[in-house]
Design an enzyme around this catalytic site. Structure first.
Site, mmCIF file in Angstrom:
data_model
loop_
_atom_site.group_PDB
_atom_site.id
_atom_site.type_symbol
_atom_site.label_atom_id
_atom_site.label_comp_id
_atom_site.label_asym_id
_atom_site.label_seq_id
_atom_site.Cartn_x
_atom_site.Cartn_y
_atom_site.Cartn_z
ATOM 1 N N CYS A 216 0.852 -1.194 0.000
ATOM 2 C CA CYS A 216 0.000 0.000 0.000
ATOM 3 C C CYS A 216 0.891 1.250 0.000
ATOM 4 C CB CYS A 216 -0.978 -0.030 1.171
ATOM 5 S SG CYS A 216 -2.349 1.151 0.977
ATOM 6 N N HIS A 327 -3.705 -4.904 -0.509
ATOM 7 C CA HIS A 327 -3.320 -5.523 0.758
ATOM 8 C C HIS A 327 -3.335 -7.034 0.604
ATOM 9 C CE1 HIS A 327 -3.375 -1.949 3.432
ATOM 10 N NE2 HIS A 327 -4.222 -1.486 2.522
ATOM 11 N N GLU A 329 -2.484 -9.297 2.672
ATOM 12 C CA GLU A 329 -2.932 -9.965 3.901
ATOM 13 C C GLU A 329 -4.456 -9.988 4.015
ATOM 14 O OE1 GLU A 329 -2.764 -5.608 5.082
ATOM 15 O OE2 GLU A 329 -1.727 -6.970 3.715
#
Length: 347
Positions: A216, A327, A329
Site C-alpha cells: 500500500c 493488501h 494480507e
C-alpha cells in the site's frame, strides 16, 4: 554527538558501551552492576561497603554522607571503564568507536552500515528465514505477520517473522516488508523518526540487495515524491510520482467515482514472468484501500495494474525491490500466494 565503544565476540551481537557519566551506576550501583553481569565488581563493592560501614561508624553522619556521595560520583564517572574491563574478562574484544547524534539504535545502524561483516556475528544474523516487518506506527502489522507465518508454515519453510521498530533488527534480516496506511508524507516522517531506519533501509535494500516488499503506502514510498497533502520526498528507488487517482494518466477527473478506492478489483497481469506473480491468474481479485496511485516513470517497472476510472498501478518491481498497492494480507488465497512467492523470491 554521542560516542559508543564497540565490543565484539564470535557468535554474539556486538555490544555498545556509551562514553560518559553513567547516571544509573551513580544512583543504583549494586543494581547496575547486577544488570551488567559485573559479578566481580559487585562482590568487591558489597565487601568494601560492609568494611566501610564498620570503619566509618565512629564518624559523624554528615561526614559519612559526604564520603558516600563522593564514592557514588566516582562510580558514575568510572562505570564505563569497569564495564569495558568486565567485557574484556568475558572474552570481548574492543573494535573501536561509533558516533551518532541519536540513541543506541542509530549507533547500531551506523555500525552495521559501516561494518557489514558484523551482520554475520550474531546468533540470529544470517538466519535464512528472517523476515523483518518494519514498525513505524503505520499499517496493520500483525495481520501481515500472521499471513507470512501462515504461508511459511504451509510451505514447510522455517521462517522467523519479526515486527520491529529497531533498525539493527532490520539490518540483520534476509527479507524486509514495509506496510503502510495513511498519508504518504506521514508515513515517510514516521520512518524518519525511527533512529537509523532510513539509513538501514537504504544500505540493506540498495547496497546489499535484500529482497524488499512494500505494501500500500509502503509501495508508494518507492517513488521519488508524493503529492498527498503537499509535496513530500519518497525513497526514489523506482522512478515515478504518487498522485491522486483522478490525476493519473488516462483518467477522467470528471468521472463521479467515490474516493478512496475501497474494495475488490481484478488484476491485469502485465509481467506474468515475474516471480512475485507466479501462479496468479489474469483477473484475480485483490483488496484495495487508497486514494492515491503510483504514476511510474518507466512502464517496464509495472508488473500488474487494475482499473478504477482508468488504469491504476497495482504492483511494481525493479531488481530486488517490489511493491503492491493492494493488501495481500486481506486478499485471501491470492494475497497469500503473493506473500508465499515473496518468501521464495530470489532476485
Amino acid at each position: 554527538m554521542r560516542i559508543w565503544s564497540v565490543h565484539v565476540k564470535p557468535q554474539a551481537e556486538p555490544v555498545l558501551v556509551r562514553e560518559g557519566f553513567a547516571w544509573l551506576a551513580f544512583l543504583f550501583p549494586a543494581l547496575w552492576f547486577l544488570a551488567k553481569r559485573m559479578w566481580l565488581v559487585l562482590a568487591l563493592y558489597l565487601a568494601l561497603g560492609a568494611i566501610a560501614a564498620v570503619v566509618l561508624q565512629p564518624l559523624p553522619e554528615p561526614v559519612v554522607g559526604v564520603i558516600g556521595f563522593g564514592v557514588q560520583l566516582l562510580i558514575g564517572f568510572h562505570a564505563r571503564d569497569l564495564e569495558r574491563w568486565t567485557l574484556a574478562r568475558r572474552g570481548w574484544r574492543e573494535l573501536g568507536v561509533v558516533a551518532a547524534p541519536g540513541g543506541e539504535d542509530e549507533a547500531y545502524a551506523r555500525l552495521f552500515a559501516a561494518r557489514r561483516d558484523l551482520l554475520a556475528w550474531g546468533t540470529t544474523a544470517g538466519v535464512s528465514g528472517t523476515v523483518a516487518i518494519v514498525d513505524y506506527g503505520s499499517g496493520n502489522l500483525r495481520s501481515v505477520a500472521k499471513a507470512l507465518e501462515r504461508v511459511a508454515a504451509e510451505a514447510g519453510r522455517e521462517i522467523r517473522v519479526v515486527v520491529t521498530a529497531e533498525a539493527r533488527e532490520v539490518a540483520r534480516a534476509e527479507r524486509i516488508v514495509l506496510p503502510g496506511q495513511g498519508a504518504f508524507g506521514d508515513c515517510y516522517a514516521g520512518l524518519a523518526r525511527v533512529p537509523g531506519m532510513l539509513e538501514v533501509l537504504g544500505d540493506a535494500v540498495r547496497r546489499r540487495g535484500v529482497p524488499f516488499l512494500g505494501i500500500c503506502v509502503g509501495m508508494q514510498l518507492l517513488a521519488g515524491r508524493g503529492f498527498e497533502h503537499g509535496v513530500h520526498d519518497g525513497f526514489g528507488w523506482i522512478g515515478g510520482e504518487v498522485v491522486h487517482l483522478r490525476d493519473l494518466p488516462g483518467h477522467d477527473a470528471a468521472q463521479p467515482l467515490p474516493y478512496p478506492h475501497m474494495g475488490w478489483n481484478a488484476l491485469a497481469i502485465v509481467e506474468p514472468r515475474h516471480a512475485l506473480l507466479a501462479g496468479i491468474s489474469q483477473g484475480s481479485a485483490v483488496y484495495f484501500v487508497h486514494s492515491y496511485g503510483f504514476a511510474a516513470a518507466e512502464a517496464s517497472d509495472v508488473i500488474a495494474t487494475t482499473d478504477y476510472g482508468g488504469p491504476v498501478v497495482a504492483a511494481v518491481a525493479r531488481g530486488n525491490v517490489a511493491g503492491v498497492q493492494f493488501h495481500p494480507e486481506k486478499s485471501q488465497s491470492v494475497g497469500l500466494r503473493i506473500l508465499g512467492n515473496f518468501l521464495a523470491w530470489q532476485p
